[in-house]
Design a protein around this motif. Structure first.
Motif, PDB file in Angstrom:
ATOM      1  N   ALA A   2       0.826  -1.205   0.000  1.00 14.53           N
ATOM      2  CA  ALA A   2       0.000   0.000   0.000  1.00 14.53           C
ATOM      3  C   ALA A   2       0.860   1.255   0.000  1.00 14.53           C
ATOM      4  O   ALA A   2       0.566   2.236  -0.702  1.00 14.53           O
ATOM      5  CB  ALA A   2      -0.939   0.002   1.205  1.00 14.53           C
ATOM      6  N   GLY A   3       1.935   1.229   0.788  1.00 16.44           N
ATOM      7  CA  GLY A   3       2.844   2.370   0.820  1.00 16.44           C
ATOM      8  C   GLY A   3       3.491   2.607  -0.533  1.00 16.44           C
ATOM      9  O   GLY A   3       3.676   3.755  -0.964  1.00 16.44           O
ATOM     10  N   VAL A  55      -3.514   9.072  -0.320  1.00 18.64           N
ATOM     11  CA  VAL A  55      -3.030   9.345   1.039  1.00 18.64           C
ATOM     12  C   VAL A  55      -3.995   8.772   2.070  1.00 18.64           C
ATOM     13  O   VAL A  55      -3.592   8.084   3.022  1.00 18.64           O
ATOM     14  CB  VAL A  55      -2.854  10.864   1.249  1.00 18.64           C
ATOM     15  N   GLY A  56      -5.299   9.046   1.886  1.00 18.14           N
ATOM     16  CA  GLY A  56      -6.289   8.544   2.839  1.00 18.14           C
ATOM     17  C   GLY A  56      -6.426   7.033   2.803  1.00 18.14           C
ATOM     18  O   GLY A  56      -6.522   6.389   3.852  1.00 18.14           O
ATOM     19  N   LEU A  57      -6.427   6.468   1.598  1.00 21.77           N
ATOM     20  CA  LEU A  57      -6.548   5.015   1.484  1.00 21.77           C
ATOM     21  C   LEU A  57      -5.345   4.321   2.104  1.00 21.77           C
ATOM     22  O   LEU A  57      -5.483   3.299   2.796  1.00 21.77           O
ATOM     23  CB  LEU A  57      -6.695   4.633   0.014  1.00 21.77           C
ATOM     24  N   ASN A  58      -4.164   4.852   1.866  1.00 17.55           N
ATOM     25  CA  ASN A  58      -2.968   4.262   2.452  1.00 17.55           C
ATOM     26  C   ASN A  58      -2.995   4.365   3.969  1.00 17.55           C
ATOM     27  O   ASN A  58      -2.595   3.425   4.674  1.00 17.55           O
ATOM     28  CB  ASN A  58      -1.723   4.957   1.900  1.00 17.55           C
ATOM     29  N   MET A  60     -11.848  -2.628   2.205  1.00 24.24           N
ATOM     30  CA  MET A  60     -12.498  -1.430   1.680  1.00 24.24           C
ATOM     31  C   MET A  60     -11.501  -0.433   1.086  1.00 24.24           C
ATOM     32  O   MET A  60     -11.901   0.474   0.355  1.00 24.24           O
ATOM     33  CB  MET A  60     -13.318  -0.744   2.783  1.00 24.24           C
ATOM     34  N   SER A  61     -10.224  -0.579   1.401  1.00 23.31           N
ATOM     35  CA  SER A  61      -9.245   0.439   1.024  1.00 23.31           C
ATOM     36  C   SER A  61      -8.249  -0.016  -0.036  1.00 23.31           C
ATOM     37  O   SER A  61      -7.957   0.733  -0.976  1.00 23.31           O
ATOM     38  CB  SER A  61      -8.473   0.886   2.277  1.00 23.31           C
ATOM     39  N   LEU A  62      -7.712  -1.228   0.116  1.00 22.34           N
ATOM     40  CA  LEU A  62      -6.618  -1.651  -0.763  1.00 22.34           C
ATOM     41  C   LEU A  62      -7.024  -1.746  -2.234  1.00 22.34           C
ATOM     42  O   LEU A  62      -6.292  -1.257  -3.099  1.00 22.34           O
ATOM     43  CB  LEU A  62      -6.033  -2.973  -0.263  1.00 22.34           C
ATOM     44  N   GLY A 112      -6.718   3.041  -8.300  1.00 23.56           N
ATOM     45  CA  GLY A 112      -6.387   4.453  -8.470  1.00 23.56           C
ATOM     46  C   GLY A 112      -4.966   4.643  -8.980  1.00 23.56           C
ATOM     47  O   GLY A 112      -4.704   5.489  -9.842  1.00 23.56           O
ATOM     48  N   THR A 113      -4.048   3.838  -8.453  1.00 21.18           N
ATOM     49  CA  THR A 113      -2.656   3.928  -8.902  1.00 21.18           C
ATOM     50  C   THR A 113      -2.528   3.463 -10.345  1.00 21.18           C
ATOM     51  O   THR A 113      -1.819   4.091 -11.152  1.00 21.18           O
ATOM     52  CB  THR A 113      -1.744   3.095  -7.991  1.00 21.18           C
TER      53      THR A 113
END
Length: 446
Positions: A240-241, A299-302, A325-327, A333-334
């Motif tokens: 994620a980072g 930024v928020g998802l990470n 829900m985030s990854l 997005g990336t």
């Protein structure tokens, strides 16, 4: 606005990425989980954990069976994980209870879901890598072509000293090369199977457990972590980072392009632009703006994924749900950002006439630092700085160019030549060419 614009029918051409998006559908997840279940059965059959004939049946059947993801919804809503419903539906569909009883033998839901996730992340990272390499290649060619093209360097939004467009391009591309290096470093830590059983002990498989995990890893082309990672999410957090870091670098590219296409600056021409509903003249920098938006969203998802790395005890459903829900959104997005950046890298063009016009405007005050260092050869540096500061004030007050005032104050030097932009580029051309050489030498993904 739909809850998820990434796969919205209306917004998918803006936010969506069809190639990466196929990896994060319900169908893709079910197929990946069945692939893991089939490989697990094959591994266990070969090691005598389950009957070999049942293992062969399950391995083949898991490749052929069709399970409707929608049919898993009710039980998943109750259990919070989809594997119990998937196992039940698969056993029913196989109509071979004597073999189906061995499906999912000794595993737990997290084993199947995490390993299925890793299989899809492997493909997603390959997509990102391919786009990164092509983007860097295009930026390298641009940097090489414009290594010595002077333009205004800006700090705090103000003209600072001259730089070269090639050096600016290198500042966009060098971090992407480092991201490729980081990707190669993180892959061995991330791309591992998960097979640990109910509480991470592999107890249901007895002494054969580690052998099964190693064989499962071999069959899936993944690494054997040698231990449970149910509650140790450093690999996921590192991934994620990395995704957020790539997005941030692309956001920097986007921010610069928004500035350089701004009315009154207009030093870059974009390959495409967006229109306005009411202003016919507008050609909006949509693609660069999207890169910035995706970077800020990342930024928020990470942050969510990093927070979800704080797992409780041996397994933590709450943290795991946050990760779900985030990854995927961070991955998509990336990937979308990389597709946009690639199109920009291959299509942006510097407007060298505007770059030169900007450099020649402003009374030549952009050359003040250079003038102060030239004078410092003949006088103490503080005196040179004070003299140039006074001269800059006079230039603003009288509208006289700095080089002209310098010629009046210190005759005998061709100040126009000494203060030419090409004479003040410093290491900018060398940095641009060094980046271009590195970009040209990048190995192409297989």
């Amino acid at each position: 606005m739909p809850a998820s614009p990434l796969d919205s029918a209306m917004f998918r051409e803006l936010f969506g990425d069809a190639e990466a998006g196929r990896l994060f559908t319900d169908t893709a997840e079910v197929r990946a989980m069945l692939l893991v279940e089939g490989a697990l059965a094959k591994a266990q059959g070969g090691l005598g954990v389950i009957p070999e004939v049942s293992a062969a049946f399950l391995h083949r059947a898991c490749h052929e069976v069709q399970i409707d993801p929608a049919g898993l919804a009710a039980q998943t809503g109750n259990d919070a994980v989809c594997v119990p419903a998937l196992v039940a539906a698969t056993r029913k569909a196989l109509e071979a209870p004597e073999h189906a009883q061995y499906l999912h033998w000794g595993a737990t839901s997290q084993d199947i879901m995490d390993t299925a996730l890793i299989l899809r992340l492997r493909q997603a990272l390959a997509i990102c890598e391919a786009r990164l390499v092509v983007t860097v290649t295009a930026l390298g060619q641009l940097a090489q072509a414009h290594a010595g093209t002077p333009m205004t360097g800006r700090t705090y939004g103000q003209a600072a000293t001259p730089t070269s467009f090639g050096a600016v391009v290198a500042s966009w591309g060098m971090p992407l090369i480092r991201h490729l290096e980081r990707l190669n470093e993180l892959r061995p830590r991330l791309l591992t199977v998960s097979l640990s059983g109910a509480a991470g002990t592999l107890g249901a498989m007895g002494e054969k457990g580690p052998e099964v995990r190693a064989e499962l890893a071999r069959l899936l082309g993944l690494a054997d972590p040698g231990a449970s990672w149910h509650a140790t999410r450093d690999g996921i957090a590192e991934c994620a980072g990395w995704l957020a870091g790539v997005s941030a670098t692309l956001g920097k590219l986007g921010e610069d392009l928004v500035t350089l296409t701004q009315s009154g600056i207009e030093e870059i021409a974009l390959p495409t632009g967006g229109g306005s509903s009411t202003m016919p003249q507008k050609v909006n920098p949509v693609a660069p703006s999207l890169l910035v938006a995706l970077a800020r969203q990342a930024v928020g998802l990470n942050a969510n994924v990093q927070g979800a790395a704080v797992h409780q005890a041996q397994r933590d459903a709450t943290a795991w749900l946050v990760e779900w829900m985030s990854l995927p959104q961070l991955v998509l997005g990336t990937a979308r950002g990389l597709a946009v950046a690639l199109a920009l890298a291959e299509g942006i063009a510097p407007r060298t006439d505007r770059m030169l016009e900007t450099l020649e405007g402003g009374l030549g005050l952009i050359h003040a630092e250079a003038l102060s260092f030239l004078l410092a050869r003949e006088m103490p540096r503080p005196e040179a700085q004070a003299a140039v500061k006074a001269l800059a004030k006079e230039a603003r007050a009288t509208g006289t160019p700095l080089a002209e005032l310098a010629a009046q104050r210190w005759p005998g030097t061709d100040w126009a030549a000494a203060l030419a932009p090409e004479a003040q580029l410093g290491q900018a051309p060398a940095e641009a060419r060094a980046f271009a050489a590195m970009a040209a030498a990048l190995p192409r993904p297989s």
